[in-house]
Design a protein around this motif. Structure first.
Motif, mmCIF file in Angstrom:
data_model
loop_
_atom_site.group_PDB
_atom_site.id
_atom_site.type_symbol
_atom_site.label_atom_id
_atom_site.label_comp_id
_atom_site.label_asym_id
_atom_site.label_seq_id
_atom_site.Cartn_x
_atom_site.Cartn_y
_atom_site.Cartn_z
ATOM 1 N N ALA A 690 -63.433 44.146 31.394
ATOM 2 C CA ALA A 690 -64.478 43.455 30.574
ATOM 3 C C ALA A 690 -65.618 42.786 31.135
ATOM 4 C CB ALA A 690 -63.288 42.165 30.024
ATOM 5 N N GLN A 691 -65.679 42.402 32.097
ATOM 6 C CA GLN A 691 -66.994 41.967 32.743
ATOM 7 C C GLN A 691 -68.094 43.265 32.932
ATOM 8 O OE1 GLN A 691 -65.238 39.447 36.114
ATOM 9 N NE2 GLN A 691 -66.361 37.766 35.018
ATOM 10 N N GLY A 692 -67.631 44.391 33.212
ATOM 11 C CA GLY A 692 -68.469 45.395 33.129
ATOM 12 C C GLY A 692 -69.168 45.807 31.683
ATOM 13 N N ILE A 693 -68.092 45.817 30.755
ATOM 14 C CA ILE A 693 -68.633 45.924 29.426
ATOM 15 C C ILE A 693 -69.607 44.802 29.062
ATOM 16 C CG2 ILE A 693 -67.836 45.848 26.984
ATOM 17 C CD1 ILE A 693 -65.225 47.168 27.881
ATOM 18 N N ALA A 694 -69.325 43.612 29.475
ATOM 19 C CA ALA A 694 -70.232 42.551 29.097
ATOM 20 C C ALA A 694 -71.628 42.709 29.656
ATOM 21 C CB ALA A 694 -69.610 41.117 29.953
ATOM 22 N N PHE A 714 -74.010 29.558 25.761
ATOM 23 C CA PHE A 714 -73.251 30.754 25.220
ATOM 24 C C PHE A 714 -73.700 31.363 23.738
ATOM 25 C CE2 PHE A 714 -69.171 30.009 28.215
ATOM 26 C CZ PHE A 714 -69.904 30.928 28.991
ATOM 27 N N MET A 715 -74.578 30.722 23.194
ATOM 28 C CA MET A 715 -75.261 31.166 21.857
ATOM 29 C C MET A 715 -76.083 32.067 21.988
ATOM 30 S SD MET A 715 -73.711 29.558 19.340
ATOM 31 C CE MET A 715 -74.881 30.058 17.904
ATOM 32 N N ASN A 716 -76.837 32.115 23.332
ATOM 33 C CA ASN A 716 -77.598 33.060 23.635
ATOM 34 C C ASN A 716 -77.176 34.064 24.837
ATOM 35 O OD1 ASN A 716 -79.946 32.353 21.780
ATOM 36 N ND2 ASN A 716 -79.592 30.706 22.822
ATOM 37 N N PRO A 720 -68.192 38.692 26.145
ATOM 38 C CA PRO A 720 -67.467 39.487 24.986
ATOM 39 C C PRO A 720 -66.270 38.573 24.714
ATOM 40 C CG PRO A 720 -67.026 40.413 27.482
ATOM 41 C CD PRO A 720 -68.196 39.201 27.341
ATOM 42 N N THR A 721 -65.739 38.827 23.524
ATOM 43 C CA THR A 721 -64.331 38.326 23.190
ATOM 44 C C THR A 721 -63.604 39.553 23.108
ATOM 45 O OG1 THR A 721 -64.967 38.829 20.820
ATOM 46 C CG2 THR A 721 -65.568 36.508 21.784
ATOM 47 N N ILE A 725 -63.788 44.287 23.232
ATOM 48 C CA ILE A 725 -62.947 44.775 24.299
ATOM 49 C C ILE A 725 -62.125 45.787 23.916
ATOM 50 C CG2 ILE A 725 -61.409 44.436 26.276
ATOM 51 C CD1 ILE A 725 -64.321 43.436 26.764
ATOM 52 N N PRO A 726 -62.260 47.182 24.330
ATOM 53 C CA PRO A 726 -61.452 48.228 23.935
ATOM 54 C C PRO A 726 -60.225 48.263 24.563
ATOM 55 C CG PRO A 726 -62.822 49.155 25.321
ATOM 56 C CD PRO A 726 -63.076 47.617 25.094
ATOM 57 N N GLU A 727 -59.091 49.163 24.228
ATOM 58 C CA GLU A 727 -57.807 49.295 25.059
ATOM 59 C C GLU A 727 -58.346 50.172 26.006
ATOM 60 O OE1 GLU A 727 -54.223 49.560 24.123
ATOM 61 O OE2 GLU A 727 -54.840 47.997 22.582
ATOM 62 N N PHE A 728 -57.654 49.616 27.349
ATOM 63 C CA PHE A 728 -57.897 50.464 28.510
ATOM 64 C C PHE A 728 -56.965 51.320 28.892
ATOM 65 C CE2 PHE A 728 -60.158 46.439 29.267
ATOM 66 C CZ PHE A 728 -61.659 46.750 28.887
ATOM 67 N N GLU A 729 -56.893 52.524 29.450
ATOM 68 C CA GLU A 729 -56.008 53.371 30.086
ATOM 69 C C GLU A 729 -56.311 53.411 31.516
ATOM 70 O OE1 GLU A 729 -55.693 57.098 27.653
ATOM 71 O OE2 GLU A 729 -56.696 56.079 26.264
#
Ligand code: PCD
Length: 795
Positions: A690-694, A714-716, A720-721, A725-729
């Motif tokens: 999730a942090q990598g996607i962020a 956190f407005m700017n 990610p919420t 975040i997608p499903e991870f395999e």
């Protein structure tokens, strides 16, 4: 010894040892609201501290007038640098040997820097008071961009330092320059790409804070604080304040996420302690969200140029990198002191490269100081990003499949231990195995077909497939190589078995959510044959725990985890002599059986005894040859670091009309050696991805030309919420570390380190048929649309 736990064979002795999915012990208190975070701590007579911050990024402080604040009912004190100077506390050392103002002495060097502090009976009054402090500034021209900071006419930020005539901090290099140049001259192909790793911020849920309590009766300072390294902080606190170390106690209670943000010491902690000392009352300081993002340790901010030399078959022969690093107003990176560029040296990644050379220049700018290891072992994240991006650039240049080009260059699994071109000793790895597994899980061939089809049909949504086959380096020490402010990076464990057969394990590292109270108990359960429920793990209090260097750089398992295993084995050794006494046999004839967890007489398995019975024996019938009691301490200095690795495959859909990116598939195969708790590892991987996607898609701390932080809340600053975040395999392979007592490597950082290049590679891959070689992070829709437009793909 029985050679330690074997890979994946140790699951299920049923006592909660290695490999078992033991439910997290700490969660009972977390999910029932019984956690104890710094802001939960309330002490009788406690005061509150609010910090007055500069609205300017570069300014001289002419005058501070606190009188209107003092007029407020409930304001007890207004502190400025002058007050701190009296106690020699106006400045503090950073972890990289620079000196930072605790409260601004003469000149503000970044926006929101600490200028004064208001101490009041409650938090609201402190805040009202802070608004009433009047500060006269002479505003100066700021410089926020690293390149501009090096120009001849740039304002000099650190003029107070002797010999500092510009904003240049240091130059660093690694590898063999001449040899690398030679390889590049002779190579069939070379590619080059410039890329930025933008400034991001760890942004833990809990901001930083402290409750400082000076006890004039005992001459003792107790500080409850958000610390990832309580003992190191105790030593530094003592050195800065002059209070002897045995009269300083740091307690890091429950911590709501660290992510590297809570490794440094910040001015707020020191101000709270100074105020408590002066006022002789407890003082609490708690940051707000924007204060946390705008002033505490940021991460990355590397402007990198990578070059790769290869044969026409895509065999990589050389790698060159050059970096411009924005360190902010002070050199306050949190990393081992001998490594000004952290572990950026690991930039040849998973590949067997003949020659490599890296150079880096660090500069001051009018931005907050930092360079912390945000879910990263000291800059290895930047290095992994660079090499994994460059491999994709090379693959496209040669028109070779990115999976295939990796295979041609991997360090072969029989080449370990492997020394890299920049001199690092990789302990173990099997990169191809992890890649193959990921390719299979991702249904790679299918998506390649689908990608072609969409290009042929001129579809509105393009498909991109990105790969990252990263290698990390975690578990600093060894102490001779890695230190913080001179203190060697070992770690520790102290194990005490009680007469009734349960045990307390105290460790030198601190948990911020990783689940150490569970996994460290599992290590002891495995090594002593004790039930995991009978072991309690304590951490975070310097008065009771053995000295340790703290939790960051995924070092807890590699270092303190090793200490826990060794301490447990020491106890096991002593247990043998007690068993011999109890069973009336010779000590040499006593054997420990990992499977049953019992000690028995060789050749007579029915003559056996459990650790519980032995514990009783240690206190109630100890053999004359031994001291009573059953305990052991271990301070572990690792011989090497550990090198976890993995292969991530990301499939994205890129909308040619909007620039939006959708994740179709996200596969993560990790190898962290022997696994203690697969469920906790899975959680670590999810969080880190999730942090990598962020990082790849959303986050960036930005500044305007006047030095105003434009991405400081956190407005700017977009986190990610669940929606983004997608499903991870997830999958795994197991390649134990040969030098670690239980064969484990760290894992907490891998997903954040490994995933950004996979994601960027996927987005680039969707457009590479049209010539795109790079897209900068964060890949917000406007950035992606621009790239599509440039490639002639936008609709
Ligand atoms: N494990 C297991 N097995 C193996 C490994 C590991 O089981 N083999 C697990 C352990 O034990 C833990 C975990 O897992 O529990 C993790 O680990 P590691 O890797 O060793 O690590 P540590 O040291 O413990 O920790 C640290 C990390 C880091 S570093 C970070 S950032 C992050 C992570 O961790 N943070 C955090 N994760 C996490 N989670 C949470 N929840 N929170 C937080 O805060 Mo730095 O450098 O500081 O930046």
């Amino acid at each position: 010894d029985d050679g330690g736990p074997q890979p994946e064979k140790h699951c299920g002795h049923g006592r909660g040892g290695m490999g078992e999915e033991v439910a997290r012990k700490e969660d009972k208190r977390f999910i029932t609201g019984r956690g104890n975070y710094v802001d939960d701590i309330k002490k009788p007579g406690m005061l509150h501290c609010e910090i007055v911050r500069s609205p300017h990024a570069h300014a001289r402080v002419e005058e501070i007038d606190g009188s209107r604040a003092m007029d407020l009912d409930g304001v007890v004190a207004v502190l400025t640098a002058d007050d701190l100077l009296e106690h020699d506390l106006a400045t503090m050392p950073t972890l990289m040997d620079d000196t930072q103002d605790v409260l601004v002495n003469e000149k503000v060097k970044f926006q929101s820097q600490e200028v004064a502090a208001v101490i009041a009976e409650d938090r609201y009054t402190a805040k009202d008071g802070a608004e009433k402090v009047e500060v006269d500034y002479e505003v100066l021209d700021p410089v926020v961009d690293a390149k501009e900071a090096l120009e001849a006419d740039a304002p000099v930020i650190r003029e107070e330092l002797d010999d500092q005539e510009d904003n240049h901090i240091f130059d660093w290099d690694t590898g063999d320059k001449e040899e690398t140049e030679r390889v590049f001259e002779e190579a069939d192909v070379t590619v080059e790409e410039q890329m930025e790793y933008q400034r991001i911020h760890p942004a833990p849920i809990e901001t930083c804070g402290a409750v400082a309590d000076w006890d004039p009766g005992k001459d003792k300072m107790t500080v409850h604080m958000t610390s990832q390294a309580p003992h190191a902080h105790r030593t530094l606190f003592s050195q800065v304040s002059g209070i002897p170390e045995h009269k300083v106690r740091i307690v890091s209670p429950d911590v709501g996420g660290g992510f590297g943000n809570k490794v440094p010491i910040y001015p707020g902690y020191v101000v709270a302690a100074a105020a408590s000392y002066v006022l002789e009352r407890p003082v609490k300081w708690i940051e707000e969200r924007s204060e946390n993002i705008q002033t505490t340790g940021f991460a990355r901010d590397y402007d990198m140029t990578g070059e790769v030399a290869a044969t026409e078959d895509g065999v990589i022969e050389g790698v060159k990198v050059d970096v411009l690093a924005n360190h902010g107003a002070y050199n306050a990176a949190a990393q081992p002191s001998k490594f000004p560029a952290g572990f950026f040296n690991i930039f040849t990644g998973s590949y067997d490269v003949e020659a490599a050379y890296g150079s880096l220049t660090g500069v001051y700018t009018n931005t907050a100081p930092g360079g912390v290891a945000y879910r990263c072992s000291f800059r290895v994240t930047e290095a992994v990003y660079l090499i994994e991006r460059m491999v994709k650039v090379l693959a496209d240049e040669l028109d070779v499949d990115p999976a295939e080009i990796r295979r041609r260059n991997f360090i072969p699994s029989d080449a370990f231990p492997y020394e890299s071109a920049t001199g690092w000793n990789y302990d173990s790895g099997d990169y191809e195995k992890a890649l193959d597994k990921a390719l299979e899980m991702a249904d790679y061939e299918h998506y390649r077909e689908e990608q072609k089809r969409r290009i042929e049909e001129d579809a509105d949504k393009l498909l991109g497939i990105g790969i990252s086959s990263f290698t990390e380096i975690v578990g600093a020490g060894p102490g001779k190589q890695c230190d913080i402010a001179g203190i060697e990076m070992f770690d520790s464990a102290d194990l005490r078995v009680n007469p009734t057969g349960n045990a307390v394990l105290r460790i030198g590292v601190q948990t911020q959510g990783q689940g150490h109270e569970t996994t460290f108990a599992q290590i002891v359960a495995e090594e002593l044959g004790m039930d995991v429920d009978n072991i309690v793990v304590e951490h975070g209090d310097t008065d009771t725990e053995p000295y340790g260097l703290g939790t960051y750089g995924s070092r807890s398992t590699p270092v303190a985890g090793a200490a826990a295993a060794v301490a447990a084995r020491k106890v096991r050794d002593k247990a043998k002599s007690i068993a011999a006494n109890e069973l009336e046999a010779a000590e040499e004839d006593i054997e420990w059986d990992r499977e049953s967890g019992e000690f028995h007489v060789v050749g007579a398995p029915d003559r056996s005894i459990t650790i519980t019975e032995i514990a009783a024996g240690a206190y109630m019938n100890h053999p004359g040859s031994e001291e009573p009691g059953l305990e052991a301490v271990n301070y572990y200095d690792p011989p090497e670091m550990t090198y976890p690795f993995g292969s991530y495959i990301v499939v994205v859909e890129v909308d040619r009309e909007t620039g939006e990116v959708d994740f179709e598939k996200f596969v993560a195969v990790d190898d962290c050696g022997n696994r203690i708790n697969p469920m906790i590892i899975e959680g670590q991987i999810h969080g880190g991805l999730a942090q990598g996607i962020a990082t790849a898609m959303l986050e960036e701390v930005t500044y305007d030309d006047n030095g105003n932080v434009t991405g400081g809340d956190f407005m700017n600053y977009l986190l990610p919420t669940a929606h983004e975040i997608p499903e991870f395999e997830t999958g795994h392979t197991v390649t134990p570390s040969p030098h670690h007592p239980i064969g484990a490597k760290g894992v907490g950082e891998s997903p954040t380190v490994g995933s950004p290049p996979a994601i960027v590679n996927a987005v680039v891959d969707a457009m590479s048929h049209a010539g795109t070689t790079h897209v900068e992070m964060p890949m917000t829709p406007d950035v992606v649309w621009e790239a599509l437009d440039e490639a002639g793909l936008a609709l």
